[in-house]
Design a protein around this motif. Structure first.
Motif: not given
Lengths: 272, 294, 329
Positions: A219-235
């Motif tokens: 679901x990729x909700x920031x602060x709730x269901x966002x995993x670290x690798x995805x956060x790298x992707x977002x950045x």
């Protein structure tokens, strides 16, 4: 008798040279480049990036779900290994072969299949819905996805060790009056623990880094269901290479420290 | 669930003692547990992929997998496999050769480094190439001046695939070759074989099954890699999309049937790989048990 | 072809495996390198073969220094302890391997190779196994196939590493005699490594006794047994007793080289009988001597007068037989 280096076996320089150059170009230099890139940051900049609430939340989520998934695998993996090694029953060979499915199946396929299964409208998800809770799009769903992709690790590390334990050891313990659970606790467990830990660590490390199977179900909700690798992707998508690098370095360092700890634990167990 | 009743009535070979002692109940419970895990965890997702793919019939299924973008994605996936598997095969043989046939300082460090890509997140594997070859990367300007594109292009996808599949062949070969030792090679040399003859006539036949096993695992990963490839791919349809990325795009466009159709294609490949793996593993196990008897 | 080993030394890390070894082996001789494990005998054999290079010294074949020669050019037949048969090749292909590896102009045709292989398999009496794989053979059969494979390239020198080590006792005895006969027939210069003194005595023309990287003695089997050059050789070549002589040191003697009596006799020492073991043709008596912890074993024919009615705890008088004594301080 094991022999030392034999001068008649040619190719040492060639193969070692090729190995080092290949590893260097493909793995070491690129990984080093990430650390060099991160080194351009000051400590306070680095700290500011990695201590942002969104990063910390993702860090907790990634390591937490990976840990729980590895634990679950520690249980069902041991169960599967035990049953596959000790019992002969119909379907054993199929189960044994299919254990490796999560390694052979592309993670994206696993991701969408699990999402379809556990989404509120899905085959299993609807039961959860009826009971008033959600699986997909929650940390529970992430944990399930990680459990799926890392399922083979514990089975495949424990299985050969279990197969190698002579039946006589257990029989001897039983003759000395130990009950089945005592035999398991005092005889089998200590013998299996190092392999179990290896499987656990492999599953954990893979779970922390896993991306493909998780992003669909998370679901990729920031602060709730966002995993670290995805956060790298977002950045990266925001062209924030520095932020991505800092998180990457953080991930690698934390993973290595944890793996080191497991390694130390393992050594303590092996040399009492 | 007729299979489970079949299980419980199945006789235990070589385990008669345990059964006689009254553990039959526990045993059957454990077997049922294993079957449940297998069915719920492994079979259900498979069933899901197939049922979703065929939801609207075979026609829609075939349209989805024969669509030009899907074919282009398949081609790119095969290209990545065709480049990364042979290169990592060569690397695996070379690495296993120097690690298993010689003693040298720093050997265990080398073995750790070979395994390193397994403990690095695939996203990081993609990231490092972006940092090297991306527009803002170390070689970014140099590459741009020469109009060479690596990241967000095919070379980047190949590089990322190479990175994540580096250890597979080496990992299979190192223990196998260490166990086999060097005496057969020495015997070949004493009988007049030169280095290549020794390698082709003695070493290769001995490590054949381990080699195939490693290649099968390497292929599976190269074919299915998602995270690393996703970072370096520009997600350009028909150009920098691999099959797993194509699945993602279709899925995010809410084109679920098409996504699951392409996914079932990958699933079929995965099952083929499992079969191949099972076969090479069985041959390898036979080889090792023979070696152990000596 | 003669072999000269000159000043050969070899070190593995901090461990000095061979220390300045000098040895001449005559053409056609069958020599045993005998010693306990770790004495360097296998390393010496591998250095002769060219599988290992010495740190110092040289190996000379028939007057020619081969130290710098590649292992392929030494023309040496080598039989490994565990045979190292190529596991994925049939017996036939194993034996044919060396012939097929020859450079094109020297390589015989496949028909010639087949004839040669069958001749060799006939010689080791295993022609009927040509199509089998090594894993289907017994230990003794593997050993003979390894020998046939080594002989196929017509080496001038045959080296064998513990050739009977991995076989059970009965097969070992048979093969030992067979190897000695074979050596007579083909008359190769042969060197074999063993830790079994009986094997060395039975098969070899000359025995080289090694210990801790040096040669203790070189001699014919009778010589090393009858005139051992050191305590080590004496101990290693058969059972031995040590009798302490107070400050003067001790003497060594073999269990059968002893005179026993029930009554005190001149020069006989008093001892107490601890054990009596009939071992077929001979009987072994274990004796406890005053002032010495080490027990003495004496072996005499079972009809010996001193054994009549002998019981544990009885006193017995013994004297090491003259001529067998070895004093040392």
């Amino acid at each position: 008798m094991s022999r030392r280096t034999s001068p008649v076996i040619p190719g040492f320089g060639l193969t070692l040279g090729y190995t080092l150059v290949y590893l260097g170009l493909l793995v070491l230099i690129p990984l080093g480049a990430m650390f060099v890139h991160a080194a351009q940051l000051t400590w306070s900049d680095f700290w500011a990036i990695v201590s942002a609430p969104r990063v910390l939340a993702a860090l907790k989520l990634s390591f937490g779900t990976a840990f729980v998934a590895a634990l679950i695998n520690g249980l069902i993996g041991t169960l599967l290994a035990w049953v596959l090694v000790r019992y002969r029953f119909s379907g054993r060979r199929i189960i044994d072969a299919m254990i490796d499915l999560p390694f052979a199946l592309p993670t994206a396929v696993a991701g969408i299949a699990l999402t379809a299964l556990y989404a509120p409208s899905g085959l299993v998800g609807q039961f959860a819905s009826d009971l008033g809770f959600k699986i997909a799009y929650t940390p529970l769903g992430i944990t399930l996805a990680l459990t799926f992709v890392t399922l083979p690790f514990v089975v495949r590390t424990v299985q050969p060790v279990l197969a190698d334990i002579p039946r006589e050891v257990e029989e001897a313990a039983a003759c000395l009056g130990a009950r089945p659970l005592q035999v398991f606790r005092h005889v089998l467990l200590p013998a299996l623990l190092p392999a179990w830990l290896t499987g656990f660590a492999l599953a954990f490390a893979r779970g922390v880094g896993e991306y493909g199977s998780v992003i669909f179900i998370a679901g990729n909700m920031p602060m709730k269901t966002e995993i670290l690798p995805l956060l790298i992707m977002v950045k990266l998508d925001q062209y924030d290479y520095t932020g991505a690098t800092a998180i990457g370095v953080l991930m690698l360092v934390v993973s290595f420290v944890l793996l080191l700890l497991v390694n130390l634990l393992q050594r303590r167990i092996e040399t009492p | 669930m007729s299979s489970i009743t079949a299980v419980t009535s199945a006789k235990a070979h070589g385990n008669a003692n345990a059964a006689r002692c009254g553990h039959a109940l526990g045993r059957n419970l454990l077997i049922i547990g294993a079957w449940l895990v297998f069915a719920l965890f492994l079979l259900l997702p498979l069933y899901m992929v197939l049922s979703e793919a065929l939801k609207q019939g075979l026609g829609v299924f075939f349209t989805a997998i024969l669509e030009p973008d899907a074919i282009a994605a398949l081609k790119l996936t095969l290209l990545a496999v065709a480049i990364s598997v042979p290169l990592n095969l060569l690397f695996g043989v070379a690495a296993a050769w120097c690690v298993s046939k010689y003693e040298f300082r720093g050997k265990s460090l080398l073995v750790t480094l070979i395994d390193l890509p397994f403990s690095v997140s695939p996203v990081i594997a993609g990231l490092i190439y972006v940092l090297l070859f991306g527009a803002q990367g170390f070689f970014g300007e140099w590459l741009q001046d020469r109009d060479i594109q690596i990241v967000f292009a095919v070379p980047g996808i190949v590089l990322a695939t190479l990175f994540v599949t580096v250890p597979f062949v080496a990992r299979e070969l190192i223990p196998l070759m260490q166990e086999q030792g060097t005496q057969e090679e020495e015997a070949a040399r004493l009988l007049g074989a030169n280095g290549w003859q020794m390698f082709w006539y003695v070493t290769v036949p001995n490590i054949k099954w381990g080699l195939i096993y490693g290649v099968v695992l390497c292929t599976a990963r190269a074919m299915g890699e998602f995270g690393a490839v996703s970072v370096v791919s520009g997600h350009i349809r028909g150009y920098t999309n691999t099959l797993p990325l194509h699945v993602e795009i279709l899925y995010n466009e809410y084109n679920h049937v098409a996504a699951f159709s392409v996914a079932s294609l990958l699933l079929a490949l995965a099952l083929c790989i499992l079969l191949l793996k099972q076969w090479s593993e069985a041959r390898l196990a036979r080889l090792q048990s023979n070696a152990a008897e000596e | 072809m003669s072999i000269e080993i000159r000043n050969v030394s070899k070190r593995f890390g901090a461990f000095q495996v061979l220390n300045d070894i000098n040895l001449d082996i005559r053409s056609g001789e069958l020599v045993a390198l005998l010693g306990p494990s770790g004495c360097g005998k296998t390393t010496l054999l591998r250095i002769i073969a060219g599988l290992e290079s010495p740190d110092q010294g040289s190996i000379v074949f028939h007057g020619e220094d081969v130290s710098g020669h590649d292992v392929r050019d030494r023309n040496v037949g080598f039989v490994f302890q565990h045979y190292a048969l190529f596991r994925h090749m049939t017996v036939f292909d194993n034996v044919a391997f060396g012939l097929r590896m020859k450079p094109k102009r020297e390589r015989p045709s496949e028909t010639q190779i087949a004839a040669k292989v069958h001749e060799l398999l006939g010689m080791v009496q295993l022609d009927w196994l040509a199509d089998r794989y090594p894993e289907q053979l017994s230990g003794g059969q593997r050993q003979r196939i390894a020998l046939a494979r080594a002989l196929a390239v017509e080496p001038k020198i045959l080296l064998l590493d513990e050739p009977f080590g991995a076989l059970d006792a009965k097969v070992r005895k048979e093969l030992r005699r067979w190897l000695a006969r074979l050596h007579e027939e083909i008359n190769l210069t042969s060197v074999f490594v063993t830790h079994d003194q009986e094997e060395a005595m039975e098969v070899a023309d000359r025995i080289v006794v090694m210990n801790k990287g040096v040669i203790e003695q070189i001699g014919h089997p009778g010589e090393v047994y009858e005139q051992p050059a050191s305590d080590f050789v004496y101990h290693f070549l058969g059972d031995s007793n040590r009798l302490q002589l107070g400050d003067e040191g001790h003497i060594l003697f073999r269990p059968h080289e002893v005179s026993l009596a029930r009554e005190p006799l001149a020069e006989h020492r008093r001892a107490e009988v601890r054990d009596i073991r009939p071992l077929g043709a001979i009987t072994r008596v274990t004796l406890k001597v005053e002032g010495q912890g080490e027990l003495i074993e004496a072996e005499v024919v079972k009809s010996h007068a001193s054994l009549l009615g002998l019981q544990r705890g009885d006193p017995l008088y013994f004297r090491p037989a003259a001529g067998s004594l070895r004093s040392a301080s």
